[in-house]
Write a protein that holds these residues in place. Structure first.
Motif, short mmCIF file in Angstrom:
data_model
loop_
_atom_site.label_atom_id
_atom_site.label_comp_id
_atom_site.label_asym_id
_atom_site.label_seq_id
_atom_site.Cartn_x
_atom_site.Cartn_y
_atom_site.Cartn_z
N LEU A 1 0.83 -1.20 0.00
CA LEU A 1 0.00 0.00 0.00
C LEU A 1 0.87 1.26 0.00
O LEU A 1 0.63 2.20 -0.76
N ILE A 2 1.90 1.27 0.82
CA ILE A 2 2.81 2.42 0.87
C ILE A 2 3.51 2.61 -0.46
O ILE A 2 3.63 3.74 -0.96
N MET A 3 3.96 1.53 -1.08
CA MET A 3 4.63 1.63 -2.38
C MET A 3 3.66 2.14 -3.45
O MET A 3 4.05 2.90 -4.34
N ALA A 4 2.39 1.75 -3.36
CA ALA A 4 1.39 2.25 -4.30
C ALA A 4 1.18 3.75 -4.13
O ALA A 4 1.00 4.48 -5.11
N VAL A 5 1.24 4.23 -2.91
CA VAL A 5 1.14 5.67 -2.65
C VAL A 5 2.33 6.39 -3.28
O VAL A 5 2.18 7.42 -3.94
N TYR A 6 3.54 5.85 -3.09
CA TYR A 6 4.74 6.43 -3.71
C TYR A 6 4.62 6.43 -5.23
O TYR A 6 4.95 7.41 -5.88
N LYS A 7 4.16 5.33 -5.80
CA LYS A 7 4.02 5.24 -7.25
C LYS A 7 3.02 6.28 -7.74
O LYS A 7 3.27 6.97 -8.74
N SER A 8 1.90 6.40 -7.06
CA SER A 8 0.90 7.37 -7.44
C SER A 8 1.47 8.79 -7.42
O SER A 8 1.25 9.58 -8.35
N ALA A 9 2.23 9.11 -6.38
CA ALA A 9 2.83 10.44 -6.27
C ALA A 9 3.87 10.67 -7.37
O ALA A 9 3.91 11.73 -7.99
N ALA A 10 4.70 9.67 -7.63
CA ALA A 10 5.76 9.80 -8.62
C ALA A 10 5.20 9.93 -10.04
O ALA A 10 5.73 10.68 -10.87
N GLU A 11 4.12 9.21 -10.32
CA GLU A 11 3.57 9.19 -11.66
C GLU A 11 2.40 10.16 -11.84
O GLU A 11 1.91 10.35 -12.95
N GLY A 12 1.92 10.73 -10.74
CA GLY A 12 0.84 11.70 -10.82
C GLY A 12 -0.48 11.12 -11.29
O GLY A 12 -1.23 11.77 -12.01
N ARG A 13 -0.76 9.89 -10.88
CA ARG A 13 -2.00 9.24 -11.29
C ARG A 13 -2.41 8.22 -10.24
O ARG A 13 -1.63 7.87 -9.37
N THR A 14 -3.63 7.75 -10.34
CA THR A 14 -4.06 6.68 -9.45
C THR A 14 -3.46 5.36 -9.94
O THR A 14 -3.17 5.21 -11.12
N VAL A 15 -3.27 4.45 -9.03
CA VAL A 15 -2.73 3.14 -9.37
C VAL A 15 -3.63 2.07 -8.78
O VAL A 15 -4.36 2.31 -7.82
N ASP A 16 -3.57 0.89 -9.37
CA ASP A 16 -4.38 -0.23 -8.90
C ASP A 16 -3.56 -1.16 -8.01
O ASP A 16 -2.35 -1.31 -8.20
N LEU A 17 -4.24 -1.76 -7.08
CA LEU A 17 -3.64 -2.81 -6.24
C LEU A 17 -4.27 -4.13 -6.64
O LEU A 17 -5.43 -4.16 -7.03
N PRO A 18 -3.58 -5.22 -6.54
CA PRO A 18 -2.19 -5.31 -6.08
C PRO A 18 -1.22 -4.87 -7.17
O PRO A 18 -1.54 -4.90 -8.36
N LEU A 19 -0.02 -4.43 -6.73
CA LEU A 19 1.03 -4.11 -7.67
C LEU A 19 1.53 -5.41 -8.29
O LEU A 19 1.64 -6.42 -7.60
N ALA A 20 1.85 -5.36 -9.56
CA ALA A 20 2.40 -6.55 -10.22
C ALA A 20 3.82 -6.78 -9.70
O ALA A 20 4.54 -5.83 -9.38
N LYS A 21 4.22 -8.03 -9.61
CA LYS A 21 5.56 -8.33 -9.10
C LYS A 21 6.67 -7.80 -10.00
O LYS A 21 7.79 -7.61 -9.54
N ASP A 22 6.36 -7.51 -11.27
CA ASP A 22 7.37 -6.94 -12.15
C ASP A 22 7.29 -5.41 -12.19
O ASP A 22 8.03 -4.76 -12.92
N ASP A 23 6.42 -4.80 -11.37
CA ASP A 23 6.32 -3.36 -11.27
C ASP A 23 7.56 -2.83 -10.55
O ASP A 23 8.00 -3.40 -9.56
N PHE A 24 8.10 -1.73 -11.05
CA PHE A 24 9.29 -1.16 -10.43
C PHE A 24 9.05 -0.77 -8.98
O PHE A 24 9.96 -0.77 -8.17
N PHE A 25 7.81 -0.42 -8.64
CA PHE A 25 7.51 -0.01 -7.28
C PHE A 25 7.22 -1.19 -6.35
O PHE A 25 6.87 -0.99 -5.20
N TYR A 26 7.40 -2.39 -6.84
CA TYR A 26 7.22 -3.58 -6.00
C TYR A 26 8.47 -3.84 -5.17
O TYR A 26 8.42 -4.53 -4.17
N THR A 27 9.61 -3.29 -5.59
CA THR A 27 10.87 -3.54 -4.88
C THR A 27 11.48 -2.23 -4.38
O THR A 27 11.23 -1.15 -4.95
N ARG A 28 12.28 -2.33 -3.38
CA ARG A 28 12.98 -1.16 -2.84
C ARG A 28 13.87 -0.53 -3.89
O ARG A 28 13.90 0.70 -4.05
N GLU A 29 14.58 -1.35 -4.66
CA GLU A 29 15.48 -0.83 -5.67
C GLU A 29 14.72 -0.05 -6.74
O GLU A 29 15.17 0.99 -7.21
N GLY A 30 13.56 -0.57 -7.13
CA GLY A 30 12.75 0.12 -8.12
C GLY A 30 12.26 1.46 -7.63
O GLY A 30 12.28 2.46 -8.36
#
Length: 100
Positions: free
Chosen positions: A40-69
């Motif tokens: 959920l926290i990573m989805a909030v970060y993704k939404s802020a970074a991309e300026g759009r709403t995002v869907d959960l769950p995040l895909a495992k290949d989504d860059f925001f699924y990992t700390r490095e991404g």
């Protein structure tokens, strides 16, 4: 009903872990719940970074699924000059006002 924790935060989690071991019971907040919270926290970060709403769950290949991404794609604090310029004018800017 859950018994209130004597401590909060990390101390509360550690206390519950020790008590769970002593009492031979499951911990109140397990790894699965922790992972869901982090997602959920990573989805909030993704939404802020991309300026759009995002869907959960995040895909495992989504860059925001990992700390490095997240680290590679989030704007760094010192690069957020637009926000500070607005803040310096005593304006309060809500993140949602700039989202599309």
């Amino acid at each position: 009903m859950l018994t209130p924790l004597e401590y909060e935060g990390h101390a509360g989690l550690a206390d519950d872990l020790i008590r769970a071991i002593d009492e031979d019971r499951p911990v109140l907040i397990d790894g699965e719940a922790g992972r869901a919270t982090m997602e959920l926290i990573m989805a909030v970060y993704k939404s802020a970074a991309e300026g759009r709403t995002v869907d959960l769950p995040l895909a495992k290949d989504d860059f925001f699924y990992t700390r490095e991404g997240v680290q590679a794609r989030m704007p760094h604090f010192y690069k957020k000059t637009g926000f500070w310029a607005k803040f310096a004018k005593d304006e309060i800017v809500l993140a949602s006002s700039s989202m599309k």
